[in-house]
Scaffold this active site. Structure first.
Site, PDB file in Angstrom:
ATOM      1  N   SER A 128     -10.633   6.113   1.702  1.00 51.49           N
ATOM      2  CA  SER A 128     -10.046   6.092   3.010  1.00 51.49           C
ATOM      3  C   SER A 128     -10.412   7.373   3.920  1.00 51.49           C
ATOM      4  CB  SER A 128      -8.382   6.192   2.612  1.00 51.49           C
ATOM      5  OG  SER A 128      -7.693   6.395   3.864  1.00 51.49           O
ATOM      6  N   ASP A 145       0.726  -1.214  -0.090  1.00 53.41           N
ATOM      7  CA  ASP A 145      -0.050  -0.020   0.141  1.00 53.41           C
ATOM      8  C   ASP A 145       0.958   1.191   0.066  1.00 53.41           C
ATOM      9  OD1 ASP A 145      -2.618   1.296   0.698  1.00 53.41           O
ATOM     10  OD2 ASP A 145      -1.595   2.295   2.009  1.00 53.41           O
ATOM     11  N   TYR A 171       2.655  10.470  -0.523  1.00 54.65           N
ATOM     12  CA  TYR A 171       3.781  10.142   0.282  1.00 54.65           C
ATOM     13  C   TYR A 171       5.149  10.457  -0.199  1.00 54.65           C
ATOM     14  CZ  TYR A 171       0.261   6.883   2.317  1.00 54.65           C
ATOM     15  OH  TYR A 171      -0.800   6.284   2.866  1.00 54.65           O
TER      16      TYR A 171
END
Length: 336
Positions: free
Chosen positions: A152, A49, A54
């Protein structure tokens, strides 16, 4: 390794997934990151994931290089879209059709793959019509760039509305990725029951509460040098809510419970999350390969009701349960 279905779908994923938030492209050098990925593969982890945000896209690139040469059909690769990437200009964030369509292509290029197994809306977008977002996701699936879609940190009512549109568009909305741990249980009263009803599995992040549930942080003492609590790149901000003497003392009192079932505190924390049968996988992160080896031992563990009750008794009112704490930011908050 234990394997579970992702929600009500036919996709099987490893019960322990490897995630690279706050590590790859940021805290951990690429050689160390690659070593962690290799160890994850050696331990039987097949599910990975990441997200475009990020390390401002660098984490996807690191993961893509680390997985290069692996049999693609034997992996499940997840990524996400929502937060600002690149220069962070006016269309570089959110869930507009423009941002989704451009972001999936960028993610695939960085990951070195033709498709991702799961493409997730990293937060709910209050400024974009949900119909626009879901149609864009449907087109991503129909183009073969993603096999399934997920969300999410969405609230129960947002998930329900997205599920209705997914049914109309005939695309597989199969998962939600929430924060969930012994200490953070905000999904239990509303989100988890809704997902069970609709067939969405939980892809859980932070099962060891940013490292607090490892027991390495001691009450009345400064955090260890080099730990997440000392990371000024973002880690410290996420962990600070747990860094009170009351919480840290309670975590230390979990040690005899873990020892009683022949687990470390970290293994107990991951095993606890996996007792929830709506949890499809628990995402672990690592800065060293041995951390991966330790945490995967939680897969397949069954904790008895007496153990679960003892954990609840120790943690008591330190557990956070308010569903209102699942919040997606508005555009002004995203852009600062």
């Amino acid at each position: 390794m234990e394997f579970r279905n992702l929600g009500a779908s036919g996709l099987r994923i490893s019960a322990i997934a490897y995630g690279n938030w706050l590590t790859h492209g940021s805290q951990v050098e690429e050689d160390a990151a690659s070593a962690c990925v290799r160890q994850a593969l050696d331990e039987g982890i097949t599910t990975f994931d990441t997200a475009d945000v990020y390390a401002n896209t660098a984490a996807e690139s690191v993961l893509g290089r680390a997985l290069a040469g692996e049999r693609r059909e034997g992996l499940e690769i997840f990524t996400k879209v929502f937060w600002p990437t690149g220069p962070g200009e006016h269309n570089d964030h959110g869930l507009s059709r423009k941002h989704i369509m451009e972001s999936i292509d960028g993610s695939l290029k960085r990951l070195g793959t033709d498709y991702v197994d799961l493409y997730q809306a990293h937060r709910y977008d209050h400024e974009t019509p949900l119909e626009e977002t879901m149609l864009a996701f449907a087109d991503v699936v129909r183009a073969g760039k993603a096999l399934y879609i997920g969300v999410s940190e969405w609230r129960a009512e947002e998930i329900r509305a997205a599920h209705e549109l997914a049914k109309e568009l005939r695309v597989p909305l199969v998962s939600n990725q929430p924060q969930y741990s012994m200490l953070w249980r905000v999904i239990e009263s509303e989100v988890d029951p809704t997902c069970r009803e609709l067939g969405l599995g939980q892809v859980v992040w932070s099962p060891i509460a940013q490292g607090v549930l490892t027991g390495k942080y001691l009450p009345g003492q400064p955090p260890p040098a080099g730990s997440r609590a000392t990371d000024d790149k973002g880690g410290a901000g996420f962990i600070e809510k747990w860094m009170t003497d009351d919480v840290l003392e309670r975590v230390q009192r979990l040690k005899p419970i873990a020892e009683g079932v022949d687990l470390s505190l970290a293994q107990l924390a991951v095993a606890w999350v996996l007792q929830n049968q709506n949890v499809s996988c628990a995402i672990i992160g690592a800065s060293r390969p041995e951390q991966v080896t330790e945490n995967v031992k939680a897969a397949g563990v069954t904790l008895g009701d007496d153990v679960l009750s003892a954990i609840d008794e120790v943690l008591g009112d330190a557990v956070i349960t308010d569903p209102a704490l699942t919040v997606s930011p508005r555009r002004s908050e995203v852009l600062g």
